[in-house]
Design a protein around this motif. Structure first.
Motif, PDB file in Angstrom:
ATOM      1  N   THR A  48       0.747  -1.226  -0.021  1.00 24.96           N
ATOM      2  CA  THR A  48       0.135   0.022   0.127  1.00 24.96           C
ATOM      3  C   THR A  48       0.759   1.315  -0.013  1.00 24.96           C
ATOM      4  N   THR A  49       2.228   1.186   0.565  1.00 28.25           N
ATOM      5  CA  THR A  49       3.039   2.391   0.561  1.00 28.25           C
ATOM      6  C   THR A  49       2.990   2.996  -0.884  1.00 28.25           C
ATOM      7  N   GLU A  50       3.241   2.190  -1.834  1.00 25.22           N
ATOM      8  CA  GLU A  50       3.493   2.690  -3.082  1.00 25.22           C
ATOM      9  C   GLU A  50       2.165   3.467  -3.474  1.00 25.22           C
ATOM     10  N   LEU A  71       2.600  16.740   7.846  1.00 25.83           N
ATOM     11  CA  LEU A  71       2.428  15.809   9.012  1.00 25.83           C
ATOM     12  C   LEU A  71       1.903  14.673   8.475  1.00 25.83           C
ATOM     13  N   GLU A  72       2.948  13.522   8.611  1.00 27.74           N
ATOM     14  CA  GLU A  72       2.412  11.987   8.238  1.00 27.74           C
ATOM     15  C   GLU A  72       2.015  11.506   9.809  1.00 27.74           C
ATOM     16  N   ILE A  73       0.719  11.174   9.753  1.00 31.27           N
ATOM     17  CA  ILE A  73       0.530  10.330  11.130  1.00 31.27           C
ATOM     18  C   ILE A  73       0.640   8.798  10.680  1.00 31.27           C
ATOM     19  N   GLY A  74       1.288   8.152  11.666  1.00 34.31           N
ATOM     20  CA  GLY A  74       1.437   6.645  11.274  1.00 34.31           C
ATOM     21  C   GLY A  74       2.568   6.377  10.016  1.00 34.31           C
ATOM     22  N   CYS A  75       3.545   7.005  10.454  1.00 36.67           N
ATOM     23  CA  CYS A  75       4.575   7.122   9.294  1.00 36.67           C
ATOM     24  C   CYS A  75       5.568   5.851   9.028  1.00 36.67           C
ATOM     25  N   SER A  95       4.812  11.116  12.760  1.00 36.40           N
ATOM     26  CA  SER A  95       4.684  10.395  14.127  1.00 36.40           C
ATOM     27  C   SER A  95       4.119   9.049  13.987  1.00 36.40           C
ATOM     28  N   ASP A  96       4.169   8.232  15.034  1.00 34.39           N
ATOM     29  CA  ASP A  96       3.548   6.815  14.859  1.00 34.39           C
ATOM     30  C   ASP A  96       3.524   6.374  16.378  1.00 34.39           C
ATOM     31  N   ILE A  97       2.576   5.529  16.577  1.00 39.70           N
ATOM     32  CA  ILE A  97       2.241   5.196  18.172  1.00 39.70           C
ATOM     33  C   ILE A  97       3.381   4.004  18.346  1.00 39.70           C
ATOM     34  N   ASN A  98       4.095   3.481  17.208  1.00 34.67           N
ATOM     35  CA  ASN A  98       4.978   2.326  17.508  1.00 34.67           C
ATOM     36  C   ASN A  98       6.280   3.066  17.507  1.00 34.67           C
ATOM     37  N   HIS A 122       7.247  10.144  18.694  1.00 29.93           N
ATOM     38  CA  HIS A 122       6.296   9.010  19.294  1.00 29.93           C
ATOM     39  C   HIS A 122       4.993   9.610  19.712  1.00 29.93           C
ATOM     40  N   SER A 123       4.113   9.310  19.196  1.00 33.43           N
ATOM     41  CA  SER A 123       2.710   9.829  19.235  1.00 33.43           C
ATOM     42  C   SER A 123       1.379   9.093  19.135  1.00 33.43           C
ATOM     43  N   ASP A 124       0.426   9.376  19.926  1.00 38.95           N
ATOM     44  CA  ASP A 124      -0.934   8.594  19.890  1.00 38.95           C
ATOM     45  C   ASP A 124      -1.478   9.550  18.866  1.00 38.95           C
ATOM     46  N   LEU A 125      -1.708   9.677  17.516  1.00 40.97           N
ATOM     47  CA  LEU A 125      -2.287  10.570  16.599  1.00 40.97           C
ATOM     48  C   LEU A 125      -1.580  11.819  16.933  1.00 40.97           C
ATOM     49  N   PHE A 126      -2.346  12.964  17.296  1.00 36.54           N
ATOM     50  CA  PHE A 126      -1.642  14.120  17.400  1.00 36.54           C
ATOM     51  C   PHE A 126      -1.307  14.577  18.893  1.00 36.54           C
ATOM     52  N   MET A 139      -1.573  13.800   6.748  1.00 33.79           N
ATOM     53  CA  MET A 139      -1.931  12.614   6.008  1.00 33.79           C
ATOM     54  C   MET A 139      -1.887  11.562   7.111  1.00 33.79           C
ATOM     55  N   TRP A 140      -2.730  10.554   6.870  1.00 33.64           N
ATOM     56  CA  TRP A 140      -2.756   9.246   7.768  1.00 33.64           C
ATOM     57  C   TRP A 140      -3.071   8.111   6.621  1.00 33.64           C
ATOM     58  N   SER A 141      -2.172   7.217   6.343  1.00 33.57           N
ATOM     59  CA  SER A 141      -2.588   5.948   5.773  1.00 33.57           C
ATOM     60  C   SER A 141      -2.987   4.994   6.835  1.00 33.57           C
ATOM     61  N   SER A 142      -3.958   4.767   6.794  1.00 30.75           N
ATOM     62  CA  SER A 142      -4.868   4.187   8.086  1.00 30.75           C
ATOM     63  C   SER A 142      -4.839   2.790   8.102  1.00 30.75           C
ATOM     64  N   GLU A 158      -0.003  -5.136  14.627  1.00 31.00           N
ATOM     65  CA  GLU A 158      -1.425  -5.151  14.815  1.00 31.00           C
ATOM     66  C   GLU A 158      -1.730  -3.593  14.275  1.00 31.00           C
ATOM     67  N   ARG A 159      -1.370  -2.876  15.186  1.00 37.51           N
ATOM     68  CA  ARG A 159      -1.947  -1.352  15.095  1.00 37.51           C
ATOM     69  C   ARG A 159      -1.958  -0.726  13.373  1.00 37.51           C
ATOM     70  N   ALA A 160      -0.981  -1.410  12.971  1.00 34.99           N
ATOM     71  CA  ALA A 160      -0.867  -0.992  11.440  1.00 34.99           C
ATOM     72  C   ALA A 160      -1.796  -1.451  10.482  1.00 34.99           C
ATOM     73  N   TYR A 161      -2.579  -2.694  10.859  1.00 40.40           N
ATOM     74  CA  TYR A 161      -3.460  -3.430  10.083  1.00 40.40           C
ATOM     75  C   TYR A 161      -5.062  -3.166  10.658  1.00 40.40           C
TER      76      TYR A 161
END
Ligand SMILES: C[S@@+](CC[C@H](N)C(=O)[O-])C[C@H]1O[C@@H](n2cnc3c(N)ncnc32)[C@H](O)[C@@H]1O
Length: 234
Positions: A48-50, A71-75, A95-98, A122-126, A139-142, A158-161
């Motif tokens: 999906t990244t491409e 700003l990319e959430i979930g980088c 930013s990413d929660i991981n 390192h962040s949970d969303l914002f 942007m977030w590729s959720s 698993e949070r990426a999926y």
């Protein structure tokens, strides 16, 4: 529920992506080399990244010079954030929660010489961003596959999926437009593997409108899947 929307199938993909053959220490994507750390979303395995690079117009073949702040959430590995910096964005926050994804993005920003313009957080969303820090693009590729409300993650990957009860989507739809500089855009990469009707109901509750800006159809392991770039408006 159709099998393409099954959260159990997505969790299976997450486990499969942890197999050593899908975990090279470095991989090549769009002519560049990228580091991949242990528990981080693997772009080549997911594919999906491409698609996100294409949906955003961050491609080599149709260069669209970018500017402003991003700003990319979930980088994840940072491919999108680093490409945005290479395309001309003056300030990029990723930013990413991981926590390992944050380290991974910092590594890739250094690898591509844009560490001065990409700040990995390192962040949970914002939540980990300073109040009042605004962006031209958010942007977030959720993790667009919905898991049941009470689902408890068993690994950081698993949070990426999957997103239990779309709780993170609900927060993103509410908060992303508040992080925009005047004239900015709050974007979401979603797909037909997610529940777009439910996302629209969430948006309505939050007083937001969703507009599909771009679509990209693929066949994903034998199933037709459509990817969307969605604009979230207040
Ligand atoms: C589908 S992956 C996309 C990764 C990367 N942007 C890419 O395209 O390769 C979704 C990312 O969102 C992150 N994520 C999930 N929930 C999050 C949250 N509440 N706050 C920040 N990041 C989150 C995941 O850890 C994962 O890295």
């Amino acid at each position: 529920m159709s099998h393409v929307r099954s959260y159990l199938r997505s969790l299976g993909r997450s486990r499969d992506s942890m197999r050593p053959e899908h975990r090279p220490a470095a991989f090549s994507l769009r002519g560049r080399q990228w580091d991949l750390l242990e528990t981080v979303f693997a772009p080549l395995h997911a594919g999906t990244t491409e698609i996100v690079l294409d949906l955003l117009g961050l491609t080599e073949t149709e260069p669209q010079p970018w500017s402003g702040t991003f700003l990319e959430i979930g980088c994840g590995t940072g491919v999108v954030a680093v490409t945005a910096a290479l395309a001309g964005c003056e300030r990029v926050v990723a930013s990413d929660i991981n926590a390992e994804a944050v380290a991974n993005t910092a590594l890739n920003a250094r690898r591509h010489g844009v560490a001065d313009r990409v700040r990995a957080v390192h962040s949970d969303l914002f939540a980990g961003l300073p109040d009042g820090e605004l962006f031209d693009t958010v942007m977030w590729s959720s993790p667009y596959v919905r898991a049941p409300d009470g689902y408890r993650f068993t690994t950081p990957l698993e949070r990426a999926y999957v997103d239990p009860g779309y709780a993170a989507h609900e927060r993103y739809v509410a908060e992303a437009p508040r992080r925009l500089a005047p004239g900015g855009r709050a974007l979401l990469h979603f797909s037909s593997r997610g529940d777009l009707a439910r996302l629209r109901r969430i948006a309505e509750r939050e007083g937001r409108q969703l507009e599909v800006l771009r679509r990209h159809a693929v066949v994903d392991r034998g199933d037709p899947v459509e990817h969307f770039l969605i604009d979230i408006r207040s």
